[in-house]
Structure formats: structure tokens, C-alpha cells
Design a protein around this motif. Structure first.
Motif, PDB file in Angstrom:
ATOM      1  N   PHE A   1       0.399  -0.683   0.173  1.00 49.92           N
ATOM      2  CA  PHE A   1      -0.027  -0.095  -0.200  1.00 49.92           C
ATOM      3  C   PHE A   1       0.775   1.224  -0.075  1.00 49.92           C
ATOM      4  N   LEU A   2       2.273   0.777   0.379  1.00 54.56           N
ATOM      5  CA  LEU A   2       3.488   2.480  -0.299  1.00 54.56           C
ATOM      6  C   LEU A   2       3.000   3.416  -0.922  1.00 54.56           C
ATOM      7  N   PRO A   3       3.035   3.031  -1.908  1.00 51.92           N
ATOM      8  CA  PRO A   3       1.995   3.533  -3.505  1.00 51.92           C
ATOM      9  C   PRO A   3       1.740   4.634  -3.216  1.00 51.92           C
ATOM     10  N   LEU A   4      -0.004   4.371  -2.134  1.00 50.53           N
ATOM     11  CA  LEU A   4      -0.811   5.154  -2.446  1.00 50.53           C
ATOM     12  C   LEU A   4      -0.642   6.397  -1.018  1.00 50.53           C
ATOM     13  N   VAL A   5       0.587   6.407  -0.486  1.00 48.15           N
ATOM     14  CA  VAL A   5       0.837   7.332   0.728  1.00 48.15           C
ATOM     15  C   VAL A   5       1.128   8.537   0.347  1.00 48.15           C
ATOM     16  N   PRO A   6       0.974   9.338   0.315  1.00 47.98           N
ATOM     17  CA  PRO A   6       1.590  10.494   0.088  1.00 47.98           C
ATOM     18  C   PRO A   6       3.043  11.054   0.343  1.00 47.98           C
ATOM     19  N   ASP A   7       4.025  10.744   0.210  1.00 53.21           N
ATOM     20  CA  ASP A   7       5.366  10.748  -0.069  1.00 53.21           C
ATOM     21  C   ASP A   7       6.147   9.956   0.404  1.00 53.21           C
ATOM     22  N   GLY A   8       4.824   8.435  -0.002  1.00 53.71           N
ATOM     23  CA  GLY A   8       5.528   7.498   1.443  1.00 53.71           C
ATOM     24  C   GLY A   8       6.492   6.956   0.248  1.00 53.71           C
TER      25      GLY A   8
ATOM     26  N   THR B   1      -3.491   9.216  -6.942  1.00 50.57           N
ATOM     27  CA  THR B   1      -4.318   8.792  -6.191  1.00 50.57           C
ATOM     28  C   THR B   1      -3.675   8.821  -4.396  1.00 50.57           C
ATOM     29  N   GLN B   2      -2.608   8.897  -4.227  1.00 47.47           N
ATOM     30  CA  GLN B   2      -2.676   9.812  -2.921  1.00 47.47           C
ATOM     31  C   GLN B   2      -3.365  10.554  -2.621  1.00 47.47           C
ATOM     32  N   ALA B   3      -3.522  11.706  -3.524  1.00 51.61           N
ATOM     33  CA  ALA B   3      -4.639  12.818  -3.219  1.00 51.61           C
ATOM     34  C   ALA B   3      -5.846  13.423  -2.707  1.00 51.61           C
ATOM     35  N   TRP B   4      -5.987  11.493  -3.617  1.00 49.93           N
ATOM     36  CA  TRP B   4      -7.869  11.066  -3.613  1.00 49.93           C
ATOM     37  C   TRP B   4      -7.594  10.131  -2.226  1.00 49.93           C
ATOM     38  N   ALA B   5      -7.124   9.719  -1.982  1.00 51.45           N
ATOM     39  CA  ALA B   5      -6.550   8.882  -0.290  1.00 51.45           C
ATOM     40  C   ALA B   5      -6.242   9.764   0.963  1.00 51.45           C
ATOM     41  N   ALA B   6      -5.632  11.118   0.734  1.00 53.33           N
ATOM     42  CA  ALA B   6      -5.979  11.899   1.916  1.00 53.33           C
ATOM     43  C   ALA B   6      -6.718  13.108   2.002  1.00 53.33           C
ATOM     44  N   ARG B   7      -6.957  13.108   0.730  1.00 52.43           N
ATOM     45  CA  ARG B   7      -8.809  13.853   0.875  1.00 52.43           C
ATOM     46  C   ARG B   7     -10.049  13.177   1.885  1.00 52.43           C
ATOM     47  N   GLU B   8      -9.814  11.867   1.206  1.00 51.14           N
ATOM     48  CA  GLU B   8     -10.934  10.891   1.790  1.00 51.14           C
ATOM     49  C   GLU B   8     -11.340  10.177   2.713  1.00 51.14           C
ATOM     50  N   GLY B   9      -9.480  10.164   3.439  1.00 53.36           N
ATOM     51  CA  GLY B   9      -8.880   9.728   4.111  1.00 53.36           C
ATOM     52  C   GLY B   9      -9.745  10.074   5.394  1.00 53.36           C
ATOM     53  N   ALA B  10      -9.400  11.731   5.476  1.00 50.88           N
ATOM     54  CA  ALA B  10      -9.935  12.902   6.262  1.00 50.88           C
ATOM     55  C   ALA B  10     -11.490  13.350   6.340  1.00 50.88           C
TER      56      ALA B  10
ATOM     57  N   PRO C   1     -12.861   6.032  14.943  1.00 53.56           N
ATOM     58  CA  PRO C   1     -12.179   6.032  13.893  1.00 53.56           C
ATOM     59  C   PRO C   1     -10.824   5.952  14.556  1.00 53.56           C
ATOM     60  N   MET C   2     -10.029   5.401  13.357  1.00 56.32           N
ATOM     61  CA  MET C   2      -9.079   5.305  14.418  1.00 56.32           C
ATOM     62  C   MET C   2      -7.646   5.988  13.156  1.00 56.32           C
ATOM     63  N   PRO C   3      -6.529   6.640  13.290  1.00 56.58           N
ATOM     64  CA  PRO C   3      -5.911   7.184  12.208  1.00 56.58           C
ATOM     65  C   PRO C   3      -5.316   6.254  11.675  1.00 56.58           C
ATOM     66  N   SER C   4      -4.885   7.170  10.233  1.00 58.75           N
ATOM     67  CA  SER C   4      -5.150   5.825   9.228  1.00 58.75           C
ATOM     68  C   SER C   4      -3.471   6.987   8.130  1.00 58.75           C
ATOM     69  N   ALA C   5      -2.701   6.081   7.294  1.00 57.78           N
ATOM     70  CA  ALA C   5      -2.084   7.102   6.324  1.00 57.78           C
ATOM     71  C   ALA C   5      -2.114   6.200   5.029  1.00 57.78           C
ATOM     72  N   VAL C   6      -3.584   5.772   5.080  1.00 53.63           N
ATOM     73  CA  VAL C   6      -3.524   4.744   3.965  1.00 53.63           C
ATOM     74  C   VAL C   6      -4.857   4.777   3.328  1.00 53.63           C
ATOM     75  N   ASN C   7      -5.067   4.084   2.105  1.00 50.46           N
ATOM     76  CA  ASN C   7      -6.873   3.776   2.048  1.00 50.46           C
ATOM     77  C   ASN C   7      -7.759   3.660   2.638  1.00 50.46           C
ATOM     78  N   TYR C   8      -7.610   3.121   3.351  1.00 53.29           N
ATOM     79  CA  TYR C   8      -8.568   2.177   4.379  1.00 53.29           C
ATOM     80  C   TYR C   8      -8.231   3.073   6.193  1.00 53.29           C
TER      81      TYR C   8
ATOM     82  N   LEU D   1     -11.866   2.808   1.191  1.00 54.64           N
ATOM     83  CA  LEU D   1     -11.963   4.273   1.238  1.00 54.64           C
ATOM     84  C   LEU D   1     -12.550   4.472  -0.219  1.00 54.64           C
ATOM     85  N   GLN D   2     -13.270   5.014  -0.476  1.00 55.50           N
ATOM     86  CA  GLN D   2     -14.312   4.976  -1.843  1.00 55.50           C
ATOM     87  C   GLN D   2     -14.314   6.352  -2.516  1.00 55.50           C
ATOM     88  N   SER D   3     -14.869   6.527  -3.704  1.00 51.12           N
ATOM     89  CA  SER D   3     -15.674   8.134  -4.231  1.00 51.12           C
ATOM     90  C   SER D   3     -16.143   8.937  -3.309  1.00 51.12           C
TER      91      SER D   3
END
Length: 358
Positions: free
Chosen positions: A177-184, A263-272, A286-293, A335-337
Motif C-alpha cells: 500500500f505504500l504507493p498510495l501514501v503521499p510521499d510514501g 491516487t495519493q490526493a484521493w486517499a488523503a482527501r477522502e481519509g480526512a 475511527p483510528m488514524p490512518s496514513a493510507v486508503n483504509y 475508502l471509496q469515491s
């Protein structure tokens, strides 16, 4: 626990049980991007001919992407196949340390070779900027680590992981999942592989590109290890269609980087956004998460909520009982749309109003 809830992404079997079509289900139990790339037109030869057993073109694309020699790369039938060969090496290197909670496929792979392993429970509290430390124990010679961690979403820095390479005889790092993390990529261990004989990094293309049905992953390790794995495995572990799609999505480094940024912008936006929405639901944390789940927890069982979402709303969340160290008070949401994330939150709010957790 029934088979269909031991892993996410079981739309077909759940649809059969519910008496609906798979397309009727919103699957947030699997952690994939909510879109797929435009796929190439397949020539007849890709289907008719045997695949290239060396996967040379795909390996060269990956080598260019990571800035490493081709000899350090091996394509696989998803990350799961590569875990099996990593486990064979691990079984001959001594007991493995598997942090808990964790992905059940690591112990599955070790079981193929009767590999001994010990489990170490990670504390079930963490913050976004301070993940739990990786455990070290004199009982183990091999470390299995997932970064970002599945299922918690914690992200460890490369600096915090690098000392572990001196402590363990073998370190197997799952970076699916690392490529989905901003600056991962700045935290990836791949740059260390060329000079580190006891390091294996395993990646997946299926999460990043939403192509889980094709089963495509790769390992980064020193050539002697990968040559040994190649002798153990089936002659054609990666089919021609999967290789063609992999070569297509990786053929342009610029296009791949653009995809990753999107992808990273989506994960950060939808995660927040999901963190904010879920935090106000009664009884849900909800627990903190750096990625898309992300994980959610409650003070009582969440199984009735998960079942109600399936039956009344056709929404699938990940049952966390398959993660050793968690249990029925936890669920994982992929995370979804924004539209589908709203659908999930709305359905949860409706079910919680009917049957409060508190």
C-alpha cells in the motif's frame, strides 16, 4: 469464522448468499482505488502464446521505476504467491516474528513450510504522527513487517526500520500500500536492497491500479535469492494478460507518477473526510490512518452493524476477526469515491439510530 469473511473482496460469494448481483454490492471490504486505468487492446498472441517466463519487459519497467537493476526484481502472481517463497526462506532461517494484528497471509505462507513463528501484540492505540514501535524479541530471527501496516494504517519511517536489518537474519517488508501514501516512496526500503542481502521487499500493483482480478505483484531482493525462488515456483506463475496490463501501466514513468499523485490526493482527501464523518457517529471511534483504509472500533460487537449494512444497504465492510489481535469490536473500511463514502456514512448513521451501540 466463515471463509468469505477471512479476506476482503468476496463480492461474488456474498452476492450469491444475498441473492443479488455482484455489481449491486458496494465493496468497501477490499482496499483498492475506486477506478481502473484504460486497459490495452490485447493481441491474439498474448492469449495464444505462452507467457515470457523471465517477465523481462515488465521487470525492466519496474527497474526503471525504482532505479534498481532488473536482476533485483521478480514478478509474481500477486503478492500472495511471493509471500509463499519468502516464507520458505524464512522457515529455514529461524523463527519468524509476526506483529499482531496483521495480515493472515504471512502465517498462511509460513504454514506451507512448517515455519515456526511467534506473534507480538502491537498496542491498539496510536497517533497519526507517532506509530507504535516495531517489536524486537530474542525469540525470532526473521521479521515480517507491513508498511503502511495492514490493518491499522500506521506508517513507519525508513529511518525507524533500517536498524532492524542489523537485528534480524531476514526482514520481509510488505509495501503493498505504500504507493498510495503521499510521499510514501521516501519511506520505502527498496533503495537499501542492493546492499542488503537479508532484505526482501514485496509490492503489489493490484491495489494501486484497481486490478486485483489480474493478480500481479513483485519482489525486490538480491539476485541469488530471486533465482532460488524462480527454481521453486511453477513455470508460468504470471499470465500473459496480467503481464501485458502491467507493462501498459508502467510503460511511461511520467504517466505512472501522475497516477500515483492522483491516487495519493484521493486517499488523503477522502481519509480526512471519513475521519470527520465517522467521529460524530454514536459509539464509533475511527483510528488514524496514513493510507486508503481505516479501522473503526466500538465498545461492543460491530458484527450486527456489518451484517445490517450487507443485508439492508448492500455495503460490505471488512470483518476484522481474521486479524489476530483484533475481534468483533473492529471493522475496516476501504475508502471509496466521495459519493460512495457518503453512502457508507449515511447507511451507518441509519443503522446506528435503529440499534445504538452505547
Amino acid at each position: 469464522m466463515d471463509v468469505e469473511h477471512r479476506h476482503g473482496g468476496n463480492r461474488a460469494s456474498i452476492a450469491t448468499r444475498l441473492g443479488c448481483r455482484p455489481s449491486d454490492l458496494l465493496d468497501a471490504s477490499a482496499s483498492l482505488v475506486p477506478w481502473t486505468p484504460r486497459l490495452p487492446r490485447l493481441s491474439r498472441s498474448i492469449i495464444r502464446d505462452y507467457p515470457d517466463r523471465s517477465h523481462n519487459l515488465l521487470r525492466c519497467d519496474l527497474a526503471r521505476l525504482h532505479g534498481v537493476p532488473c536482476e533485483l526484481l521478480l514478478a509474481g502472481n500477486g503478492a500472495a504467491e511471493l509471500f509463499t517463497w519468502a516464507a520458505r526462506d524464512a522457515a529455514s532461517s529461524g523463527p519468524s516474528l509476526v506483529p499482531s494484528p496483521g495480515f493472515a497471509d504471512y502465517s498462511r505462507a509460513l504454514g506451507c513450510w512448517d515455519g515456526p513463528w511467534v506473534r507480538h501484540q502491537l498496542p491498539l492505540s496510536w497517533s497519526a504522527d507517532r506509530p507504535q514501535p516495531i517489536p524486537q524479541t530474542p525469540e525470532a530471527e526473521v521479521l515480517w513487517i507491513c508498511n503502511p501496516h495492514n490493518p491499522t494504517g500506521q506508517l513507519w519511517s525508513r529511518a525507524s526500520l533500517e536498524p532492524l536489518l542489523r537485528r534480524f537474519r531476514l526482514v520481509i517488508c510488505d509495501e503493498a500500500f505504500l504507493p498510495l501514501v503521499p510521499d510514501g516512496e521516501h519511506q520505502s526500503l527498496i533503495p537499501l536492497v542492493a546492499e542488503t542481502g537479508n532484505l526482501v521487499v514485496i509490492r503489489s500493483l493490484t491495489k494501486l491500479y484497481g486490478i486485483a482480478g489480474l493478480r500481479l505483484g513483485y519482489a525486490v531482493a538480491q539476485p541469488e535469492r530471486l533465482q532460488r525462488w524462480a527454481q521453486w515456483r511453477d513455470p508460468w506463475p504470471v499470465n500473459g494478460i496480467a503481464m501485458a496490463v502491467g507493462q501498459h501501466v508502467l510503460s511511461s514513468t511520467r504517466r505512472h507518477q501522475r497516477w500515483c499523485r492522483k491516487t495519493q490526493a484521493w486517499a488523503a482527501r477522502e481519509g480526512a473526510w471519513m475521519q470527520q464523518q465517522l467521529a460524530v457517529l454514536p459509539g464509533i471511534t475511527p483510528m488514524p490512518s496514513a493510507v486508503n483504509y481505516l479501522l473503526i472500533r466500538a465498545n461492543r460487537s460491530l458484527l450486527p452493524l456489518r451484517e445490517a449494512l450487507e443485508q439492508h444497504h448492500r455495503i460490505l465492510l471488512r470483518d476484522c476477526r481474521s486479524f489476530e489481535g483484533l475481534g468483533e469490536n473492529w471493522l475496516r473500511i476501504g475508502l471509496q469515491s466521495r459519493r460512495n463514502n457518503r453512502r457508507i456514512v449515511s447507511a451507518m448513521r441509519k443503522e446506528l439510530s435503529r440499534t445504538p451501540l452505547g
